[in-house]
Design an enzyme around this catalytic site. Structure first.
Site, short mmCIF file in Angstrom:
data_model
loop_
_atom_site.label_atom_id
_atom_site.label_comp_id
_atom_site.label_asym_id
_atom_site.label_seq_id
_atom_site.Cartn_x
_atom_site.Cartn_y
_atom_site.Cartn_z
N LYS A 85 0.81 -1.22 0.00
CA LYS A 85 0.00 0.00 0.00
C LYS A 85 0.84 1.28 0.00
O LYS A 85 0.45 2.29 -0.55
CB LYS A 85 -0.96 0.00 1.19
CG LYS A 85 -2.11 -0.99 0.99
CD LYS A 85 -3.26 -0.70 1.92
CE LYS A 85 -4.49 -1.52 1.54
NZ LYS A 85 -4.32 -2.96 1.88
N SER A 126 1.53 -9.89 -1.14
CA SER A 126 1.20 -8.46 -0.95
C SER A 126 1.58 -7.89 0.41
O SER A 126 1.85 -6.71 0.53
CB SER A 126 -0.29 -8.23 -1.20
OG SER A 126 -1.07 -9.09 -0.39
N GLU A 131 -9.74 6.98 3.49
CA GLU A 131 -10.68 6.05 4.11
C GLU A 131 -9.88 4.81 4.50
O GLU A 131 -8.86 4.51 3.91
CB GLU A 131 -11.77 5.65 3.11
CG GLU A 131 -11.38 4.54 2.12
CD GLU A 131 -10.26 4.91 1.14
OE1 GLU A 131 -10.08 6.12 0.90
OE2 GLU A 131 -9.56 4.00 0.64
#
Ligand SMILES: *Cc1c(COP(=O)(O)O)cnc(C)c1O
Length: 395
Positions: free
Chosen positions: A85, A374, A107
């Protein structure tokens, strides 16, 4: 993209009139930034010196020995903050700075994107507010504490089901009012154009590195490239530089929860119902009346009722295949990676692994799988322990 901001029939800008100018301003700034080598120089600097890139493409030799095809893991779990991310967050905050914004909002559901954004905001001295459903604030106390330590404000959202979908609505609403000095950092390849494209460009670094790395190690392209799919950011980043390589099979793995047939899952593409949510047209989880349904998965990061529009298009055009993996299958794969390779993966990433193990028997020993790992599993220890103790973990 055919029509501006569309992938086939998917994508677009389904937002209120008041946001159209803001999106146009953003698109212009983004197009200028990505055409400017200086922008990428800065991005590359932070990727290397701060995030710790490039990440290894690790040859999992014991898994390979057991399962057959050669299995390579793209180690996004080794990034600063523990997942992919941060690649996207750094890109978007650099763009925000370039646009002269002084505040960012985001968010978050599980809190991973919130933590990444709070991290980037601290690094670049931006004021940061993270919108989070009241329900999630309670469930993800540790990430709330992290965001606060990093200097961000966590704003509780109590509308709707008090979860990610509602936090996203609130962030979009706030942005429409404060866009003058505020940049909205979206956490996945979703939302109105140009967000899906922007997130893809900032996550492309995953496949840019992996393509070069596999050519160096094997002298050829892989047979299969795969990744888990929540909103679709690590997967679109993993697919991006392989899209033109028609012989490379692309597989996205959604969360099947307790099984598609139970209705308790997060596989937005399994039933294939298009609709509009969060400014985009894409495949969504919804009932017969078009009401958005709650996603359910043991993995908080895959718990989103939609999917990025480019994935919807890749599915329909046949370029990529999308499958589902249940909670149980993912947890078995997670334990397998711990024991076989000494890596505790995020539960999200374990979904992709589980599917790799499933298709391995249909492949030959010389075939190559490149899989995006990930994130790391530290954040999931509590859930993993509950699961191993036989407690309820699918919400
Ligand atoms: C958030 C998250 C995901 C899911 O998000 P995508 O946008 O689909 O990539 C997957 N893995 C990890 C580790 C995450 O934190």
């Amino acid at each position: 993209m055919s029509k501006k901001g569309y992938y086939g029939e998917f994508g677009g800008q389904y937002v209120s009139e008041s946001l159209m100018n803001t999106l146009a301003e953003l698109e212009k700034a983004f197009d200028e930034a990505i055409a400017d080598p200086k922008f990428w120089e800065e991005y590359d600097y932070y990727m290397k010196e701060y995030v710790g890139r490039e990440t290894p493409l690790y040859f999992a030799s014991r898994l390979t020995e057991k399962y057959g095809p050669k299995i390579y893991l793209k180690r996004e779990d080794l990034n600063h903050t523990g997942a992919h991310k941060i690649n996207n967050v750094i890109g978007q905050i650099l763009l925000a700075k370039r646009m002269g914004k002084t505040k960012v909002i985001a968010e978050t559901g599980a809190g991973q994107h919130g933590v990444a954004t709070a991290t980037g905001a601290a690094l670049f001295n931006m004021e940061c507010t993270v919108y989070m459903g009241a329900e999630d604030i309670e469930r993800q106390a540790l990430n709330v504490a992290r965001m606060q330590m990093l200097g961000s404000k966590v704003q509780a959202v109590t509308t709707g089901s008090s979860t990610l979908k509602d936090a996203t609505n609130e962030a979009i609403r706030t942005w429409a009012e404060r866009a003058e000095d505020t940049f909205y950092v979206i956490g996945s390849a979703v939302g109105p154009h140009p967000y899906p494209k922007m997130v893809k460009e900032f996550q492309r670094v995953i496949s840019k590195e992996a393509r070069r790395q596999i050519l160096e190690k094997e002298g050829r392209l892989p047979d299969v490239v795969m990744a888990c799919v929540g909103g679709g950011s690590n997967s679109i980043g993993m697919f991006a530089d392989f899209l033109e390589d028609q012989d490379v099979k692309l597989i996205g793995v959604e969360a099947g929860g307790l099984g598609i047939e139970t209705g308790k899952h997060a596989s937005a593409m399994a039933l294939g119902e298009p609709g509009v949510l969060h400014g985009m047209k894409s495949y969504l989880l919804q009932d017969k009346n078009g009401n958005i349904e709650l996603a359910a998965s043991i993995s908080a990061g895959l718990d989103y009722p939609g999917v990025g529009p480019e994935h919807a298009y890749l599915r329909d055009s046949g370029r990529a295949e999308y499958v589902s993996i249940t909670d149980t299958e993912a947890m078995d794969a997670l334990m397998e990676l711990c024991r076989m390779e000494g890596i505790i993966p995020a539960i999200e990433s374990a979904h992709a692994l589980a599917h790799a193990f499933k298709i391995a028997p249909t492949m030959s020993k010389d075939d190559i799988i490149v899989l995006c790992l990930s994130g790391r599993g530290d954040k999931d220890m509590h859930t993993i322990q509950k699961y191993l103790n036989g407690e309820e973990t699918n919400k």
